[in-house]
Design a protein around this motif. Structure first.
Motif, mmCIF file in Angstrom:
data_model
loop_
_atom_site.group_PDB
_atom_site.id
_atom_site.type_symbol
_atom_site.label_atom_id
_atom_site.label_comp_id
_atom_site.label_asym_id
_atom_site.label_seq_id
_atom_site.Cartn_x
_atom_site.Cartn_y
_atom_site.Cartn_z
ATOM 1 N N ALA A 126 35.559 -115.477 18.627
ATOM 2 C CA ALA A 126 35.586 -114.407 19.630
ATOM 3 C C ALA A 126 34.671 -114.737 20.804
ATOM 4 O O ALA A 126 33.703 -115.485 20.663
ATOM 5 C CB ALA A 126 35.171 -113.086 18.993
ATOM 6 N N VAL A 127 34.996 -114.161 21.958
ATOM 7 C CA VAL A 127 34.198 -114.355 23.168
ATOM 8 C C VAL A 127 32.875 -113.573 23.003
ATOM 9 O O VAL A 127 32.865 -112.480 22.447
ATOM 10 C CB VAL A 127 35.013 -113.890 24.400
ATOM 11 N N PRO A 128 31.736 -114.129 23.443
ATOM 12 C CA PRO A 128 30.461 -113.405 23.306
ATOM 13 C C PRO A 128 30.456 -112.142 24.170
ATOM 14 O O PRO A 128 30.937 -112.160 25.306
ATOM 15 C CB PRO A 128 29.416 -114.395 23.827
ATOM 16 N N ILE A 129 29.936 -111.039 23.628
ATOM 17 C CA ILE A 129 29.909 -109.780 24.366
ATOM 18 C C ILE A 129 28.560 -109.089 24.209
ATOM 19 O O ILE A 129 27.778 -109.416 23.327
ATOM 20 C CB ILE A 129 31.037 -108.820 23.919
ATOM 21 N N VAL A 130 28.326 -108.079 25.087
ATOM 22 C CA VAL A 130 27.020 -107.425 25.128
ATOM 23 C C VAL A 130 26.893 -106.267 24.141
ATOM 24 O O VAL A 130 25.792 -105.805 23.881
ATOM 25 C CB VAL A 130 26.700 -106.885 26.548
ATOM 26 N N SER A 131 28.001 -105.780 23.601
ATOM 27 C CA SER A 131 27.929 -104.606 22.736
ATOM 28 C C SER A 131 27.272 -104.940 21.403
ATOM 29 O O SER A 131 27.213 -106.096 20.994
ATOM 30 C CB SER A 131 29.336 -104.080 22.465
ATOM 31 N N ARG A 132 26.748 -103.903 20.722
ATOM 32 C CA ARG A 132 26.244 -104.066 19.355
ATOM 33 C C ARG A 132 26.408 -102.719 18.648
ATOM 34 O O ARG A 132 26.468 -101.676 19.295
ATOM 35 C CB ARG A 132 24.781 -104.504 19.338
ATOM 36 N N THR A 133 26.481 -102.762 17.326
ATOM 37 C CA THR A 133 26.594 -101.528 16.562
ATOM 38 C C THR A 133 25.373 -100.658 16.853
ATOM 39 O O THR A 133 24.249 -101.129 16.766
ATOM 40 C CB THR A 133 26.678 -101.841 15.058
ATOM 41 N N GLY A 134 25.619 -99.401 17.205
ATOM 42 C CA GLY A 134 24.530 -98.499 17.552
ATOM 43 C C GLY A 134 24.137 -98.584 19.020
ATOM 44 O O GLY A 134 23.273 -97.838 19.469
ATOM 45 N N GLY A 135 24.761 -99.491 19.780
ATOM 46 C CA GLY A 135 24.445 -99.623 21.200
ATOM 47 C C GLY A 135 25.270 -98.666 22.043
ATOM 48 O O GLY A 135 26.193 -98.008 21.555
ATOM 49 N N ARG A 136 24.933 -98.585 23.325
ATOM 50 C CA ARG A 136 25.612 -97.685 24.243
ATOM 51 C C ARG A 136 26.057 -98.453 25.481
ATOM 52 O O ARG A 136 25.351 -99.344 25.931
ATOM 53 C CB ARG A 136 24.651 -96.559 24.676
ATOM 54 N N LEU A 137 27.236 -98.108 26.013
ATOM 55 C CA LEU A 137 27.716 -98.726 27.248
ATOM 56 C C LEU A 137 28.359 -97.639 28.111
ATOM 57 O O LEU A 137 28.678 -96.552 27.615
ATOM 58 C CB LEU A 137 28.716 -99.851 26.929
ATOM 59 N N ARG B 72 21.239 -89.827 16.903
ATOM 60 C CA ARG B 72 20.047 -90.528 17.378
ATOM 61 C C ARG B 72 19.235 -91.098 16.214
ATOM 62 O O ARG B 72 18.663 -92.182 16.325
ATOM 63 C CB ARG B 72 19.180 -89.585 18.203
ATOM 64 N N LEU B 73 19.190 -90.380 15.103
ATOM 65 C CA LEU B 73 18.472 -90.895 13.935
ATOM 66 C C LEU B 73 19.201 -92.116 13.383
ATOM 67 O O LEU B 73 18.586 -93.108 12.987
ATOM 68 C CB LEU B 73 18.339 -89.816 12.853
ATOM 69 N N TRP B 74 20.535 -92.046 13.378
ATOM 70 C CA TRP B 74 21.350 -93.190 12.940
ATOM 71 C C TRP B 74 21.062 -94.402 13.815
ATOM 72 O O TRP B 74 20.844 -95.513 13.327
ATOM 73 C CB TRP B 74 22.831 -92.795 12.988
ATOM 74 N N GLU B 75 21.039 -94.183 15.150
ATOM 75 C CA GLU B 75 20.793 -95.288 16.078
ATOM 76 C C GLU B 75 19.430 -95.922 15.838
ATOM 77 O O GLU B 75 19.297 -97.155 15.856
ATOM 78 C CB GLU B 75 20.871 -94.788 17.526
ATOM 79 N N ILE B 76 18.396 -95.092 15.638
ATOM 80 C CA ILE B 76 17.047 -95.637 15.427
ATOM 81 C C ILE B 76 16.961 -96.327 14.072
ATOM 82 O O ILE B 76 16.349 -97.380 13.935
ATOM 83 C CB ILE B 76 15.984 -94.526 15.600
ATOM 84 N N GLY B 77 17.618 -95.757 13.062
ATOM 85 C CA GLY B 77 17.632 -96.388 11.736
ATOM 86 C C GLY B 77 18.222 -97.793 11.779
ATOM 87 O O GLY B 77 17.779 -98.683 11.049
ATOM 88 N N LEU B 78 19.213 -98.011 12.666
ATOM 89 C CA LEU B 78 19.851 -99.331 12.761
ATOM 90 C C LEU B 78 18.877 -100.408 13.236
ATOM 91 O O LEU B 78 19.164 -101.602 13.111
ATOM 92 C CB LEU B 78 21.051 -99.275 13.717
ATOM 93 N N LEU B 79 17.731 -100.002 13.795
ATOM 94 C CA LEU B 79 16.739 -100.986 14.250
ATOM 95 C C LEU B 79 15.949 -101.581 13.081
ATOM 96 O O LEU B 79 15.191 -102.535 13.258
ATOM 97 C CB LEU B 79 15.762 -100.338 15.244
ATOM 98 N N CYS B 80 16.115 -101.023 11.885
ATOM 99 C CA CYS B 80 15.479 -101.544 10.675
ATOM 100 C C CYS B 80 15.845 -103.030 10.506
ATOM 101 O O CYS B 80 17.010 -103.396 10.647
ATOM 102 C CB CYS B 80 15.968 -100.730 9.483
ATOM 103 N N PRO B 81 14.866 -103.897 10.205
ATOM 104 C CA PRO B 81 15.150 -105.340 10.129
ATOM 105 C C PRO B 81 16.292 -105.726 9.202
ATOM 106 O O PRO B 81 17.027 -106.657 9.509
ATOM 107 C CB PRO B 81 13.828 -105.930 9.629
ATOM 108 N N VAL B 82 16.477 -105.013 8.089
ATOM 109 C CA VAL B 82 17.594 -105.403 7.215
ATOM 110 C C VAL B 82 18.932 -105.204 7.909
ATOM 111 O O VAL B 82 19.893 -105.905 7.606
ATOM 112 C CB VAL B 82 17.655 -104.664 5.848
ATOM 113 N N ASN B 83 19.006 -104.235 8.834
ATOM 114 C CA ASN B 83 20.255 -104.066 9.587
ATOM 115 C C ASN B 83 20.293 -104.971 10.807
ATOM 116 O O ASN B 83 21.203 -105.775 10.974
ATOM 117 C CB ASN B 83 20.450 -102.615 10.009
ATOM 118 N N SER B 84 19.273 -104.830 11.681
ATOM 119 C CA SER B 84 19.318 -105.525 12.970
ATOM 120 C C SER B 84 19.158 -107.032 12.802
ATOM 121 O O SER B 84 19.614 -107.803 13.642
ATOM 122 C CB SER B 84 18.243 -104.976 13.905
#
Lengths: 262, 262
Positions: A126-137, B72-84
């Motif tokens: 896949a082509v590299p993109i800026v999105s990520r799970t939990g991200g906003r655009l 918002r809690l889900w989004e912050i939780g995703l920053l946990c090292p095991v996820n991110s």
């Protein structure tokens, strides 16, 4: 440094939450001093709050003394309906799409004036993109964003345009009238496309995901290299996948719907 | 009902966190009364704390007045090292495994005395299983759990056995001496298998995921129907996938390692 707050009007809960807000995707690991500075609270207050948050598992202390978001907060965050409902239901269909297209596959919901990416799957091809799970655009420059904005209440569209349409690339639609006509087309055609409007070289295509009531609760999209991208080819596998997800959402009535009602 | 706490010794932060703890996988949507009861706090306190948590986005109020965990809690939780760190790196390799095997694919880490499932991928052809992303299962009765326990410090194994080995099925290993020999075999062979030890009819196989220092930071496994399961066939694609993840972890040095240090 004094232990009393710089802002005595803020509640203890608000200050504890401000500690969590100190973390973001560019700041996943912070020292105590960094947390205090980014949260805008005295070091002594930060020390006490971080201790409580760490004991509970909202933060974890790494070997070098830096803090990151803890496993327990991640686990509780996963109970959010967009994850425990929508994402869990959509994931197998997204895997099939990813396997079929070899492109990036997105599932997004609208939160206010932004598209929130609930899941992103990718492959080595896949082509590299800026999105990520939990991200906003932005809503006006991506395929999933256009779908979500096209099916939002008119007041949202109005407010969104009033804030100004940011230019991501020379091809981004920044003129409200043109965006309005584009979104009319999205509703009429049943899908949205964004060609190099978010990132040069990338093309995204997305379709709405409906629930049992007919409301659009999410957008399902793929992002491909714009040279390889042929909109009709990209849309084709999206439509049955979105329909399959709708079927599963109807089975799980009331799960994952409420995120769009805010 | 009085607005002051039933337990004045608990800090405000602890009570705010207890509101979040009221939610679990069997209680993803709660009324205010339900939150107060499950958190063990007076209704008036719950009302105030829930209001603050909702304003911040840690909770969201659905159309019928029930609360669930907020975006918002889900989004912050995703920053946990095991996820991110770990999950983001492993996900494409897990997708390939899932596509190749058509079985359930798991990535798990050890948190104290439990295996925490960082990601679970499945396909329509896969056998139904009890695990879920963010869920926890015992260490002695699953493939990923055995890998994590086999590579844990000896004190962990000792403490784990002292608490008693729960019987999940008639095939679960519940005798500490036998488990010790089983885990020796896991270390010697480089993989673990659990045949109908967690769920009748299911067989799981798992391999360790190492980081650059050689430490085992996670376990990667598949779960298949025990009739179809041939351990050597299941292990084969796991080994190169775990090795590829190790390579990516080395590139992203320091990301996602620290979860096992607690």
């Amino acid at each position: 440094m004094a232990g009393n707050s710089r802002d005595p009007g803020r509640s203890v809960t608000a200050r504890a939450l401000s500690v969590l807000t100190a973390f973001d995707v560019d700041h996943t690991r912070l020292t105590l001093t960094g947390i205090a500075r980014r949260a805008g609270i005295p070091l002594a207050t930060a020390h006490r709050l971080v201790g409580e948050l760490e004991m509970w598992g909202a933060l974890q202390r790494d070997a070098d003394g830096r803090y990151s978001i803890g496993l327990r907060l991640w686990e509780i965050g996963l109970l959010c309906p967009v994850n425990s409902g929508l994402r869990e239901i959509a994931l197998p269909y997204m895997q099939e799409l990813c396997q079929h297209t070899h492109d990036n596959v997105h599932l997004a919901v609208r939160d206010g004036m932004e598209a929130v990416y609930v899941e992103k799957l990718t492959t080595p091809r896949a082509v590299p993109i800026v999105s990520r799970t939990g991200g906003r655009l932005p809503l006006h420059s991506t395929g999933v964003g256009k779908v979500l904005l096209a099916h939002a209440p008119a007041a949202v569209m109005h407010q969104y345009c009033e804030r100004g349409l940011s230019r991501q690339t020379p091809y981004t639609i920044t003129e409200p009238g043109r965006l309005g006509r584009e979104l009319q087309g999205v509703r009429a055609r049943g899908y949205a496309s964004a060609n190099e409007e978010m990132t040069l070289g990338n093309c995204s295509v997305a379709v709405p995901v409906h629930d049992g009531s007919g409301a659009v609760v999410a957008a399902l999209g793929v992002v491909a290299h714009s040279v390889r991208a042929e909109v009709s080819r990209l849309v084709k596998p999206l439509l049955p996948a979105a329909e399959a997800i709708r079927g599963r959402l109807v089975e799980h009535e009331r799960v994952g719907y409420d995120v769009l009602s805010r």
